[in-house]
Motif scaffolding. Sequence first.
Motif, mmCIF file in Angstrom:
data_model
loop_
_atom_site.group_PDB
_atom_site.id
_atom_site.type_symbol
_atom_site.label_atom_id
_atom_site.label_comp_id
_atom_site.label_asym_id
_atom_site.label_seq_id
_atom_site.Cartn_x
_atom_site.Cartn_y
_atom_site.Cartn_z
ATOM 1 N N LEU A 40 0.841 -1.193 0.000
ATOM 2 C CA LEU A 40 0.000 0.000 0.000
ATOM 3 C C LEU A 40 0.872 1.237 0.000
ATOM 4 O O LEU A 40 1.787 1.364 0.808
ATOM 5 N N SER A 41 0.574 2.164 -0.905
ATOM 6 C CA SER A 41 1.232 3.460 -0.925
ATOM 7 C C SER A 41 0.240 4.500 -0.434
ATOM 8 O O SER A 41 -0.742 4.793 -1.097
ATOM 9 N N SER A 42 0.502 5.027 0.761
ATOM 10 C CA SER A 42 -0.347 6.029 1.373
ATOM 11 C C SER A 42 0.490 6.775 2.398
ATOM 12 O O SER A 42 1.704 6.582 2.453
ATOM 13 N N SER A 43 -0.127 7.605 3.195
ATOM 14 C CA SER A 43 0.568 8.304 4.272
ATOM 15 C C SER A 43 -0.370 8.523 5.433
ATOM 16 O O SER A 43 -1.576 8.654 5.259
ATOM 17 N N VAL A 44 0.211 8.580 6.619
ATOM 18 C CA VAL A 44 -0.506 8.963 7.824
ATOM 19 C C VAL A 44 0.325 10.018 8.532
ATOM 20 O O VAL A 44 1.512 10.176 8.264
ATOM 21 N N GLY A 45 -0.297 10.744 9.439
ATOM 22 C CA GLY A 45 0.427 11.702 10.252
ATOM 23 C C GLY A 45 1.142 10.997 11.396
ATOM 24 O O GLY A 45 0.923 9.810 11.647
ATOM 25 N N LYS A 46 1.982 11.716 12.087
ATOM 26 C CA LYS A 46 2.691 11.161 13.243
ATOM 27 C C LYS A 46 1.848 11.397 14.489
ATOM 28 O O LYS A 46 2.239 12.115 15.399
ATOM 29 N N ASP A 47 0.673 10.782 14.508
ATOM 30 C CA ASP A 47 -0.255 10.932 15.625
ATOM 31 C C ASP A 47 -0.780 9.560 16.020
ATOM 32 O O ASP A 47 -0.446 8.552 15.387
ATOM 33 N N SER A 48 -1.570 9.494 17.075
ATOM 34 C CA SER A 48 -2.048 8.194 17.557
ATOM 35 C C SER A 48 -2.954 7.508 16.532
ATOM 36 O O SER A 48 -2.922 6.281 16.396
ATOM 37 N N PRO A 67 8.293 6.021 2.813
ATOM 38 C CA PRO A 67 7.910 6.558 4.121
ATOM 39 C C PRO A 67 6.400 6.668 4.238
ATOM 40 O O PRO A 67 5.749 7.243 3.389
ATOM 41 N N PHE A 68 5.884 6.064 5.281
ATOM 42 C CA PHE A 68 4.442 6.031 5.501
ATOM 43 C C PHE A 68 4.011 7.187 6.387
ATOM 44 O O PHE A 68 2.986 7.789 6.158
ATOM 45 N N GLU A 69 4.816 7.499 7.401
ATOM 46 C CA GLU A 69 4.485 8.615 8.286
ATOM 47 C C GLU A 69 4.968 9.923 7.685
ATOM 48 O O GLU A 69 6.065 10.014 7.169
ATOM 49 N N SER A 70 4.133 10.936 7.768
ATOM 50 C CA SER A 70 4.424 12.233 7.171
ATOM 51 C C SER A 70 4.431 13.325 8.231
ATOM 52 O O SER A 70 3.647 13.290 9.179
ATOM 53 N N ASP A 71 5.317 14.284 8.030
ATOM 54 C CA ASP A 71 5.348 15.457 8.907
ATOM 55 C C ASP A 71 4.373 16.530 8.438
ATOM 56 O O ASP A 71 4.241 17.563 9.067
ATOM 57 N N SER A 72 3.697 16.290 7.308
ATOM 58 C CA SER A 72 2.898 17.350 6.688
ATOM 59 C C SER A 72 1.489 17.508 7.263
ATOM 60 O O SER A 72 0.748 18.345 6.784
ATOM 61 N N GLY A 73 1.118 16.717 8.244
ATOM 62 C CA GLY A 73 -0.213 16.911 8.803
ATOM 63 C C GLY A 73 -0.685 15.738 9.617
ATOM 64 O O GLY A 73 0.054 14.796 9.879
ATOM 65 N N GLU A 74 -1.925 15.819 10.033
ATOM 66 C CA GLU A 74 -2.552 14.757 10.803
ATOM 67 C C GLU A 74 -3.042 13.663 9.872
ATOM 68 O O GLU A 74 -3.260 13.890 8.687
ATOM 69 N N THR A 75 -3.264 12.500 10.431
ATOM 70 C CA THR A 75 -3.782 11.376 9.663
ATOM 71 C C THR A 75 -5.131 11.743 9.042
ATOM 72 O O THR A 75 -5.954 12.401 9.663
ATOM 73 N N ALA A 76 -5.316 11.312 7.804
ATOM 74 C CA ALA A 76 -6.567 11.589 7.101
ATOM 75 C C ALA A 76 -7.744 11.001 7.875
ATOM 76 O O ALA A 76 -7.623 9.970 8.530
ATOM 77 N N VAL A 97 -2.889 15.009 4.192
ATOM 78 C CA VAL A 97 -1.634 14.275 4.337
ATOM 79 C C VAL A 97 -1.383 13.363 3.132
ATOM 80 O O VAL A 97 -0.237 13.144 2.739
ATOM 81 N N ILE A 98 -2.435 12.866 2.519
ATOM 82 C CA ILE A 98 -2.297 12.009 1.339
ATOM 83 C C ILE A 98 -2.092 12.866 0.094
ATOM 84 O O ILE A 98 -1.269 12.548 -0.767
#
Length: 185
Positions: A40-48, A67-76, A97-98
């Motif tokens: 899977l190619s996606s992203s999540v934020g560095k949050d719970s 890289p799955f975790e992103s500094d650009s925002g909260e998880t979608a 973030v995505i």
Amino acid sequence: FKQGKLDEGTSNPGSASLHLGGVGRNIAECAARLGSHVALSSSVGKDSLGQTARLGTEAAGVHILDPFESDSGETASYTALLHGDGEMMSAVADSAVIEAISPEEAESRVRSAMAQDGADGLLVLDAGLTPDAILMACATAAEAAVRGEGVVSHAVPPRSLEALMRSAGIDPSQQAKWDEDTQQM
């Protein structure tokens, strides 16, 4: 809502639930549970919520491309307000973030998946990617598949399909013909 209607400007009694989701993640999980080797190619934020999404997705047997975790925002997230009968009243979708995944990052992730997974893998692109990122990922995957390096499948969300078709030089009004032609390939 328990009373069946929304009273604007005030709190409304109701219930809430949280579920892992997202079109791409759900497709990847279903394919993995059916026995496919899936990336899977996606992203999540560095949050719970991002940590929960990553752990739940990996537990379902999906390989997550870094890289799955992103500094650009909260998880979608997607929050739907439902009537008492379950019909949707309204919803809020936050997928910044995505959408922040650049075309170059999408290309890099596809190349990484192709190198790791080979021909037996299924690559799922998150449906929230921008049309340019989807186009780049698809072009990269098609190039690799033509060279015999693997087969990649993708889901294109309706909001991106028209832009993707236009950027590929396809008139969206000719979609039915395009679908027929691509199925014969």
